[in-house]
Design a protein around this motif. Structure first.
Motif, PDB file in Angstrom:
ATOM      1  N   ILE A 173      -7.238  -1.369   0.051  1.00 12.85           N
ATOM      2  CA  ILE A 173      -7.460  -1.484   1.554  1.00 12.85           C
ATOM      3  C   ILE A 173      -9.213  -2.307   1.957  1.00 12.85           C
ATOM      4  O   ILE A 173      -9.566  -3.234   2.605  1.00 12.85           O
ATOM      5  N   GLN A 174     -10.210  -1.778   0.760  1.00 10.08           N
ATOM      6  CA  GLN A 174     -10.878  -2.746   0.805  1.00 10.08           C
ATOM      7  C   GLN A 174     -10.959  -3.951   0.022  1.00 10.08           C
ATOM      8  O   GLN A 174     -11.731  -5.009   0.904  1.00 10.08           O
ATOM      9  N   ARG A 177      -1.381  -6.946   1.143  1.00 10.19           N
ATOM     10  CA  ARG A 177      -1.149  -5.678   1.095  1.00 10.19           C
ATOM     11  C   ARG A 177      -0.259  -4.366   1.614  1.00 10.19           C
ATOM     12  O   ARG A 177       0.233  -5.179   2.598  1.00 10.19           O
ATOM     13  N   ASP A 226      -0.637   0.973  -1.078  1.00  4.35           N
ATOM     14  CA  ASP A 226      -1.900   0.419  -2.472  1.00  4.35           C
ATOM     15  C   ASP A 226      -0.775  -0.571  -3.117  1.00  4.35           C
ATOM     16  O   ASP A 226      -2.049  -0.201  -4.203  1.00  4.35           O
ATOM     17  N   THR A 275      -5.831   2.238  -6.140  1.00  6.80           N
ATOM     18  CA  THR A 275      -5.608   3.754  -5.514  1.00  6.80           C
ATOM     19  C   THR A 275      -5.971   3.016  -4.103  1.00  6.80           C
ATOM     20  O   THR A 275      -6.254   1.632  -3.421  1.00  6.80           O
ATOM     21  N   PRO A 276      -4.950   3.936  -3.077  1.00 11.54           N
ATOM     22  CA  PRO A 276      -5.505   3.955  -2.029  1.00 11.54           C
ATOM     23  C   PRO A 276      -6.337   2.897  -1.629  1.00 11.54           C
ATOM     24  O   PRO A 276      -6.240   1.768  -0.537  1.00 11.54           O
ATOM     25  N   ASP A 277      -7.525   3.399  -1.394  1.00 14.71           N
ATOM     26  CA  ASP A 277      -8.577   3.517  -0.367  1.00 14.71           C
ATOM     27  C   ASP A 277      -9.281   1.472  -1.330  1.00 14.71           C
ATOM     28  O   ASP A 277     -10.011   0.922  -0.240  1.00 14.71           O
ATOM     29  N   ALA A 278      -9.007   1.241  -2.110  1.00 13.58           N
ATOM     30  CA  ALA A 278      -9.557   0.043  -3.140  1.00 13.58           C
ATOM     31  C   ALA A 278      -8.635  -0.376  -2.111  1.00 13.58           C
ATOM     32  O   ALA A 278      -9.090  -1.782  -2.319  1.00 13.58           O
ATOM     33  N   SER A 282      -4.214  10.065  -8.823  1.00 12.76           N
ATOM     34  CA  SER A 282      -4.392  10.535  -7.691  1.00 12.76           C
ATOM     35  C   SER A 282      -2.677   9.468  -6.603  1.00 12.76           C
ATOM     36  O   SER A 282      -2.256  11.003  -6.383  1.00 12.76           O
ATOM     37  N   THR A 310     -12.984  -6.374   2.407  1.00 13.89           N
ATOM     38  CA  THR A 310     -14.679  -7.050   2.341  1.00 13.89           C
ATOM     39  C   THR A 310     -14.098  -8.830   1.820  1.00 13.89           C
ATOM     40  O   THR A 310     -15.521  -8.987   1.052  1.00 13.89           O
TER      41      THR A 310
END
Length: 286
Positions: free
Chosen positions: A167-168, A248, A251, A162-165, A74, A172
């Motif tokens: 950020i998460q 961060r 990504d 990955t971009p979502d990972a 991706s 979290t």
């Protein structure tokens, strides 16, 4: 604890460019690197002053890492070039890169003892997995080769997720730390020929946020003086608090740690510089 010969041999290696080896080679390398870094972290984080078996390490073995994941298709850019890392000129004294390596599918490890705390409670280790990574340790110029991580001035791990990972991971972090606000570990020790079972209490907290990049946090670990579980007598010497910076940019996630002489102010300053260095390599770029 014995010195890990694999780690010592790799100290003098020069920076290696990222390459795409066969899947089996990736898995072997990941297992070897994980074992080496666990040994280093046990000495550094568990018991300052206890040189044989770390009291703070739990009896159970750390959970095995899953096989390294194949690079995700991706992101449009994969490679992490060396100019995305901190440079010697970023530090306040003359240094050299003592240890550097690249990896594929590596776990984004923030604190080995934090992982041990979570797994001792039957929880997951709380780690994310990267697409690829680069790591380096700076040491003072003309210094002897380092044997443990705390001998270095700065250790940096830089990961592409990955971009979502990405950020998460920061979103979290408080939830990952919460079960380990206070944790007492028990384990065997050996000091000067004396052996026994020791115990120490560890605490973790996220103490600052939002000071660099697209997101940042300082994770502070403190530990009590280790004592013999039976007699209550102190073991070794008390450890000083240690802090990890997590930053961060897009990504990319970088994890920064300073040696024993570093302060949280120094760590924040380097985290801000690291964020600027990451900009060109991040997706999206700054």
């Amino acid at each position: 604890m014995r010195d890990d010969p694999t780690f010592v041999k790799q100290i003098q290696r020069e920076l290696r460019d990222v390459r795409w080896p066969a899947p089996e080679e990736i898995r072997v390398r990941a297992r070897r690197r994980s074992q080496r870094r666990i040994a280093v972290a046990t000495v550094v984080l568990a018991l300052a002053g206890v040189s044989a078996v770390a009291v703070a390490a739990p009896r159970t073995s750390p959970p095995p890492s899953p096989p390294a994941a194949a690079p995700s298709a991706s992101p449009t850019r994969h490679e992490i070039t060396t100019d995305a890392l901190l440079q010697p000129a970023d530090l306040s004294q003359q240094v050299e890169v003592q240890l550097s390596q690249s990896g594929l599918g590596e776990p984004v490890r923030l604190d080995y003892l934090l992982e041990a705390c979570r797994t001792s409670q039957g929880r997951s280790a709380g780690t994310a997995y990267s697409i690829l990574s680069r790591s380096q340790t700076f040491v003072p110029r003309r210094a002897a080769p380092i044997l443990i991580q705390s001998d270095g001035l700065v250790t940096q791990d830089l990961f592409r997720l990955t971009p979502d990972a990405a950020i998460q991971l920061l979103a979290t972090l408080d939830d990952v730390v919460a079960p380990c606000a206070e944790w007492t570990s028990v384990g065997e020790y050996e000091v000067g020929g004396a052996t026994g079972t020791g115990m120490a209490t560890h605490r973790w907290a996220v103490v600052q946020r939002g000071f660099a990049g697209d997101g940042a946090a300082l994770l502070r670990h403190t530990g009590t003086q280790p004592v013999d579980q039976k007699t209550g007598e102190p073991i070794g010497s008390a450890s000083r608090p240690d802090t990890t910076a997590v930053v961060r940019v897009g990504d990319l996630i970088t994890v920064l740690r300073l040696g024993q002489a570093g302060t949280e102010l120094d760590l924040r300053r380097l985290a801000e510089i690291a964020a600027r260095r990451m900009c060109a390599a991040a997706n999206p770029a700054c």
